[in-house]
Write a protein that holds these residues in place. Structure first.
Motif, PDB file in Angstrom:
ATOM      1  N   LEU A  16      24.637 -45.571 -11.967  1.00 38.77           N
ATOM      2  CA  LEU A  16      23.437 -46.168 -11.350  1.00 38.77           C
ATOM      3  C   LEU A  16      22.814 -45.230 -10.321  1.00 38.77           C
ATOM      4  CD1 LEU A  16      24.487 -49.904 -10.832  1.00 38.77           C
ATOM      5  CD2 LEU A  16      23.314 -48.857 -12.782  1.00 38.77           C
ATOM      6  N   GLY A  17      23.649 -44.438  -9.668  1.00 34.64           N
ATOM      7  CA  GLY A  17      23.159 -43.508  -8.662  1.00 34.64           C
ATOM      8  C   GLY A  17      22.286 -42.397  -9.225  1.00 34.64           C
ATOM      9  N   GLN A  18      22.320 -42.196 -10.523  1.00 26.98           N
ATOM     10  CA  GLN A  18      21.519 -41.143 -11.155  1.00 26.98           C
ATOM     11  C   GLN A  18      20.086 -41.588 -11.484  1.00 26.98           C
ATOM     12  OE1 GLN A  18      23.627 -40.026 -14.669  1.00 26.98           O
ATOM     13  NE2 GLN A  18      25.348 -39.153 -13.548  1.00 26.98           N
ATOM     14  N   ILE A  19      19.843 -42.876 -11.480  1.00 27.98           N
ATOM     15  CA  ILE A  19      18.580 -43.405 -12.008  1.00 27.98           C
ATOM     16  C   ILE A  19      17.359 -42.873 -11.259  1.00 27.98           C
ATOM     17  CG2 ILE A  19      17.215 -45.502 -12.385  1.00 27.98           C
ATOM     18  CD1 ILE A  19      19.929 -46.941 -12.841  1.00 27.98           C
ATOM     19  N   GLN A  20      17.375 -42.921  -9.942  1.00 28.53           N
ATOM     20  CA  GLN A  20      16.190 -42.526  -9.185  1.00 28.53           C
ATOM     21  C   GLN A  20      15.863 -41.045  -9.339  1.00 28.53           C
ATOM     22  OE1 GLN A  20      17.451 -44.529  -5.447  1.00 28.53           O
ATOM     23  NE2 GLN A  20      15.365 -45.349  -5.462  1.00 28.53           N
ATOM     24  N   ALA A  21      16.874 -40.216  -9.549  1.00 25.56           N
ATOM     25  CA  ALA A  21      16.649 -38.772  -9.617  1.00 25.56           C
ATOM     26  C   ALA A  21      16.426 -38.245 -11.039  1.00 25.56           C
ATOM     27  CB  ALA A  21      17.842 -38.046  -8.994  1.00 25.56           C
ATOM     28  N   ASP A  22      16.574 -39.113 -12.041  1.00 29.92           N
ATOM     29  CA  ASP A  22      16.505 -38.661 -13.432  1.00 29.92           C
ATOM     30  C   ASP A  22      15.424 -39.438 -14.188  1.00 29.92           C
ATOM     31  OD1 ASP A  22      16.909 -38.126 -16.153  1.00 29.92           O
ATOM     32  OD2 ASP A  22      19.088 -38.002 -15.933  1.00 29.92           O
ATOM     33  N   PRO A  23      14.212 -38.902 -14.234  1.00 28.01           N
ATOM     34  CA  PRO A  23      13.109 -39.612 -14.895  1.00 28.01           C
ATOM     35  C   PRO A  23      13.377 -39.932 -16.367  1.00 28.01           C
ATOM     36  CG  PRO A  23      12.289 -37.699 -13.690  1.00 28.01           C
ATOM     37  CD  PRO A  23      13.779 -37.630 -13.658  1.00 28.01           C
ATOM     38  N   GLU A  24      14.094 -39.056 -17.067  1.00 26.69           N
ATOM     39  CA  GLU A  24      14.407 -39.316 -18.476  1.00 26.69           C
ATOM     40  C   GLU A  24      15.324 -40.526 -18.616  1.00 26.69           C
ATOM     41  OE1 GLU A  24      17.026 -37.144 -21.866  1.00 26.69           O
ATOM     42  OE2 GLU A  24      15.537 -35.873 -20.856  1.00 26.69           O
ATOM     43  N   ARG A  26      15.638 -42.934 -16.422  1.00 27.99           N
ATOM     44  CA  ARG A  26      14.860 -44.101 -15.996  1.00 27.99           C
ATOM     45  C   ARG A  26      14.001 -44.620 -17.144  1.00 27.99           C
ATOM     46  NH1 ARG A  26      12.534 -44.606  -9.981  1.00 27.99           N
ATOM     47  NH2 ARG A  26      12.002 -46.788 -10.127  1.00 27.99           N
ATOM     48  N   GLN A  27      13.353 -43.729 -17.864  1.00 31.41           N
ATOM     49  CA  GLN A  27      12.530 -44.120 -19.009  1.00 31.41           C
ATOM     50  C   GLN A  27      13.389 -44.748 -20.098  1.00 31.41           C
ATOM     51  OE1 GLN A  27       9.262 -44.317 -19.418  1.00 31.41           O
ATOM     52  NE2 GLN A  27       9.655 -45.185 -21.432  1.00 31.41           N
ATOM     53  N   GLN A  28      14.534 -44.152 -20.353  1.00 29.93           N
ATOM     54  CA  GLN A  28      15.434 -44.681 -21.380  1.00 29.93           C
ATOM     55  C   GLN A  28      15.888 -46.098 -21.026  1.00 29.93           C
ATOM     56  OE1 GLN A  28      18.895 -42.191 -21.920  1.00 29.93           O
ATOM     57  NE2 GLN A  28      19.239 -42.921 -23.995  1.00 29.93           N
ATOM     58  N   LEU A  29      16.207 -46.322 -19.773  1.00 31.68           N
ATOM     59  CA  LEU A  29      16.648 -47.650 -19.336  1.00 31.68           C
ATOM     60  C   LEU A  29      15.522 -48.676 -19.430  1.00 31.68           C
ATOM     61  CD1 LEU A  29      18.870 -46.600 -16.330  1.00 31.68           C
ATOM     62  CD2 LEU A  29      19.649 -47.651 -18.474  1.00 31.68           C
TER      63      LEU A  29
END
Length: 88
Positions: A16-24, A26-29
């Motif tokens: 979950l900690g990766q979501i804000q820093a990883d736009p790809e 975030r889009q996948q989720l």
């Protein structure tokens, strides 16, 4: 329902900690609506945890078990921000 192990929670929160820093990511989720789908994405990225564990956290955070289309990232970020209160 039994509480998740500290190791499983650590794995889940690391993901979950990766979501804000990883736009790809975030889009996948944002293309999914269920905890099962989130767990599958996490597993593909090397973060194995049970969907039931994520559902437990949703419940403890008063989040619905499913997200509307395009809103899963926000739901997961809200759970992540409460990680200190959710840890055993």
């Amino acid at each position: 329902m039994a509480l998740a192990s500290p190791d499983e929670l650590a794995t889940l929160f690391a993901f979950l900690g990766q979501i804000q820093a990883d736009p790809e990511l975030r889009q996948q989720l944002n293309e999914v609506c269920t905890a099962d789908e989130v767990a599958a994405i996490a597993a593909a990225r090397g973060h194995g945890f049970a969907a039931a564990t994520l559902l437990q956290l949703f419940e403890r955070c008063n989040e619905a078990p499913m997200a509307r289309s395009g809103l899963m990232d926000e739901k997961l970020i809200r759970v992540y921000l409460q990680r200190d209160a959710l840890a055993p």
